[in-house]
Design a protein around this motif. Sequence first.
Motif, short mmCIF file in Angstrom:
data_model
loop_
_atom_site.label_atom_id
_atom_site.label_comp_id
_atom_site.label_asym_id
_atom_site.label_seq_id
_atom_site.Cartn_x
_atom_site.Cartn_y
_atom_site.Cartn_z
N LEU A 64 0.82 20.59 -19.58
CA LEU A 64 -0.02 20.18 -20.70
C LEU A 64 0.77 20.01 -22.00
O LEU A 64 0.18 19.85 -23.07
N ASP A 65 2.08 20.02 -21.89
CA ASP A 65 2.95 19.77 -23.05
C ASP A 65 3.28 18.28 -23.07
O ASP A 65 3.89 17.76 -22.14
N PRO A 66 2.87 17.55 -24.13
CA PRO A 66 3.13 16.10 -24.16
C PRO A 66 4.60 15.73 -24.16
O PRO A 66 4.94 14.57 -23.89
N ALA A 67 5.47 16.68 -24.42
CA ALA A 67 6.90 16.41 -24.40
C ALA A 67 7.48 16.57 -22.99
O ALA A 67 8.67 16.30 -22.78
N LYS A 68 6.66 17.01 -22.03
CA LYS A 68 7.18 17.29 -20.69
C LYS A 68 6.30 16.62 -19.63
O LYS A 68 5.81 17.27 -18.70
N ILE A 69 6.11 15.33 -19.77
CA ILE A 69 5.30 14.56 -18.83
C ILE A 69 5.99 14.48 -17.47
O ILE A 69 7.21 14.28 -17.39
N SER A 70 5.22 14.61 -16.41
CA SER A 70 5.77 14.53 -15.05
C SER A 70 5.80 13.07 -14.62
O SER A 70 4.84 12.55 -14.02
N LYS A 71 6.88 12.40 -14.93
CA LYS A 71 7.00 10.98 -14.64
C LYS A 71 8.16 10.72 -13.69
O LYS A 71 9.27 11.23 -13.88
N VAL A 72 7.90 9.94 -12.66
CA VAL A 72 8.93 9.60 -11.69
C VAL A 72 9.92 8.64 -12.34
O VAL A 72 9.53 7.65 -12.96
N SER A 73 11.20 8.94 -12.22
CA SER A 73 12.22 8.10 -12.85
C SER A 73 12.33 6.76 -12.15
O SER A 73 11.98 6.61 -10.96
N ARG A 74 12.80 5.76 -12.88
CA ARG A 74 12.96 4.42 -12.31
C ARG A 74 13.90 4.46 -11.10
O ARG A 74 13.65 3.81 -10.08
N ASN A 75 14.98 5.21 -11.21
CA ASN A 75 15.93 5.30 -10.10
C ASN A 75 15.29 5.89 -8.85
O ASN A 75 15.56 5.46 -7.73
N CYS A 127 0.82 -1.22 0.00
CA CYS A 127 0.00 0.00 0.00
C CYS A 127 0.86 1.27 0.00
O CYS A 127 0.47 2.28 -0.59
N LEU A 128 1.98 1.19 0.67
CA LEU A 128 2.82 2.38 0.84
C LEU A 128 3.46 2.82 -0.48
O LEU A 128 3.53 4.02 -0.78
N TRP A 129 3.92 1.88 -1.28
CA TRP A 129 4.63 2.25 -2.50
C TRP A 129 3.79 3.06 -3.48
O TRP A 129 4.25 4.08 -3.99
N PRO A 130 2.53 2.67 -3.77
CA PRO A 130 1.73 3.52 -4.66
C PRO A 130 1.52 4.93 -4.11
O PRO A 130 1.47 5.90 -4.88
N ILE A 131 1.38 5.05 -2.78
CA ILE A 131 1.20 6.38 -2.19
C ILE A 131 2.44 7.23 -2.43
O ILE A 131 2.35 8.39 -2.88
N LEU A 132 3.60 6.68 -2.14
CA LEU A 132 4.84 7.45 -2.27
C LEU A 132 5.11 7.82 -3.73
O LEU A 132 5.50 8.96 -4.02
N ILE A 133 4.89 6.90 -4.64
CA ILE A 133 5.11 7.18 -6.07
C ILE A 133 4.08 8.19 -6.57
O ILE A 133 4.40 9.11 -7.33
N GLY A 134 2.83 8.04 -6.12
CA GLY A 134 1.79 8.98 -6.53
C GLY A 134 2.06 10.38 -6.04
O GLY A 134 1.92 11.36 -6.79
N LEU A 135 2.46 10.51 -4.78
CA LEU A 135 2.77 11.84 -4.24
C LEU A 135 3.98 12.46 -4.93
O LEU A 135 4.01 13.67 -5.17
N GLU A 136 4.95 11.64 -5.25
CA GLU A 136 6.12 12.16 -5.97
C GLU A 136 5.70 12.66 -7.35
O GLU A 136 6.21 13.67 -7.84
N THR A 137 4.76 11.96 -7.99
CA THR A 137 4.25 12.41 -9.28
C THR A 137 3.56 13.77 -9.14
O THR A 137 3.76 14.67 -9.97
N LEU A 138 2.76 13.94 -8.09
CA LEU A 138 2.11 15.23 -7.86
C LEU A 138 3.14 16.32 -7.58
O LEU A 138 2.97 17.47 -8.01
N ARG A 139 4.20 15.97 -6.86
CA ARG A 139 5.25 16.97 -6.58
C ARG A 139 5.90 17.44 -7.88
O ARG A 139 6.19 18.63 -8.05
N LEU A 140 6.12 16.51 -8.81
CA LEU A 140 6.67 16.89 -10.12
C LEU A 140 5.67 17.73 -10.91
O LEU A 140 6.03 18.71 -11.56
N LEU A 141 4.40 17.33 -10.84
CA LEU A 141 3.36 18.05 -11.59
C LEU A 141 3.22 19.49 -11.13
O LEU A 141 3.10 20.40 -11.97
N VAL A 142 3.22 19.71 -9.83
CA VAL A 142 2.98 21.06 -9.33
C VAL A 142 4.13 22.00 -9.70
O VAL A 142 3.95 23.22 -9.79
N GLY A 143 5.30 21.44 -9.95
CA GLY A 143 6.43 22.26 -10.36
C GLY A 143 6.64 22.32 -11.86
O GLY A 143 7.58 22.96 -12.35
N ASN A 144 5.75 21.66 -12.61
CA ASN A 144 5.88 21.59 -14.07
C ASN A 144 5.04 22.72 -14.71
O ASN A 144 3.82 22.62 -14.79
#
Length: 360
Positions: free
Chosen positions: A305-316, A284-301
Motif C-alpha cells: 500500500l506504499d505508492p513508492a513500492k508498486i508491484s510492477k513486472v519489469s519490461r525485461n 490469451c497466455l501472455w496476460p495470464i503469465l504477466i498477471g500471475l507474475e504481478t500477484l507473485r510480486l504483490l504477495v511478497g511486497n
Amino acid sequence: MSTAARADLLGPLLKRVSRSFYLTLAVLPAPMRDPVGLAYLLARAADTIADTSLIEPARRLSLLLALRAAVGGDTSGETMLAIRQMAGDVAGRQALPDEKRLLESLGAALSVLDQLATADRAAVRDIVATLTTGMEFDLRTFPAEDSGDIVALPDALALDRYTYLVAGCVGEFWTKMTCAHLPGTFDEPQETVIARGVRFGKALQLTNILRDCSKDLRIGRCYLPASMLEQHGLTPAALRAPGASSCARPVLVELMATALAHYRAAADYTFAIPRWSIRLRLACLWPILIGLETLRLLVGNEAWLDPAKISKVSRNHVYRLVAGSMATVCFDGVLRGWIERTMREIEAKLGPAAASAAVA
C-alpha cells in the motif's frame, strides 16, 4: 477514410497507446485484429477522458456520455460538437502526445467503426457501451481527485460487478469475436466459454486493482470493499497511513485468492483453444503469465500500500515470459505445470487463509 489513414490508426497509434497490450493485439489472428484493436482505441480514448483530472468530473461525465452516444451511432449536432470539443479541450490537456493524438483521432476512429462489418460494428458498440458504464460508475461514485475525500465500494458484490463492467465484459467480447471469426475454435458450448472469458477479465482487473490500490487511494478511490475492511477494523482512510499494508493483508489475501480462482478459469479457457491456434493461444497466455507474475510480486511486497513500492513486472521480465511461452505454447503439460507452479507458490505465501477465501 483512406487505407493509409486507417492503417496508421490501427497500427502505429494503436501500438503507442496500448503499451503491453499491443503484444496481444499484434499476435491475434488477422480477422480479429481490426475490431479488437478499434474497440481498444475507443475504450482507451474514453478512459483518457474519464481520467483527465484537470477537467471537473461533471464535464468529463458529459463528454464520456457523448462519446458513448457517438459510438452507438448518434450523429446529432450536439453529439458531434462534443466529439470536436474532445479533440480540442480534452486533447489540449494531455501531457503525453500520444494521448493527445488519440483524442484528436476520434473522428477517424468513428469512421473506421462505420466501415466494419455489421456484426463486428454491433459488438464493438456493445463493448464500448459496457466499458464506459464502468467509467461512468467511477465518475458518479468517487469524489474529485483533489477533494481529499475517499469513498469505498460497499461490498464484494459491488466489486465483482465493477470488475465485470471494466474487464469481465472484455472476455465476453473476445469470445464472441473468436466464435464469429474463427468458428470451431471451441468444442464446448459458447455460453460455457463466455463464462470463463468473463472470469478471465475479472482476474486481470482484480490484479490491476490490487497492484494500483495505493495510487487509487491517493485520489479518493478505494476498490477494496468497505465490508471487508470493517471485518478487520479498518476504514478506507486508514489504508493511507504508514503501516497499513500489514493491517490490510487479510483483505489482500482474500482478494488474491479470488483472483487465483479466476485465473484457473482463465487457464481452462486458454487450454480449450486448439494447440494449432498458436496466435490465439499466445494472445490469451501472455496476460495470464504477466498477471500471475504481478500477484507473485504483490504477495511478497510487505509495503503493497506504499505508492513508492508498486508491484510492477519489469519490461525485461515480460520479454522473458513472452520468450518462454513461445517455446512451449504447443505443450499443454509444460504450460499447465508452469502456471500451476506459479499459483502454488503464491498460495503458499498467502497462507492457509487463502483456501477458505477463494471462490469457486
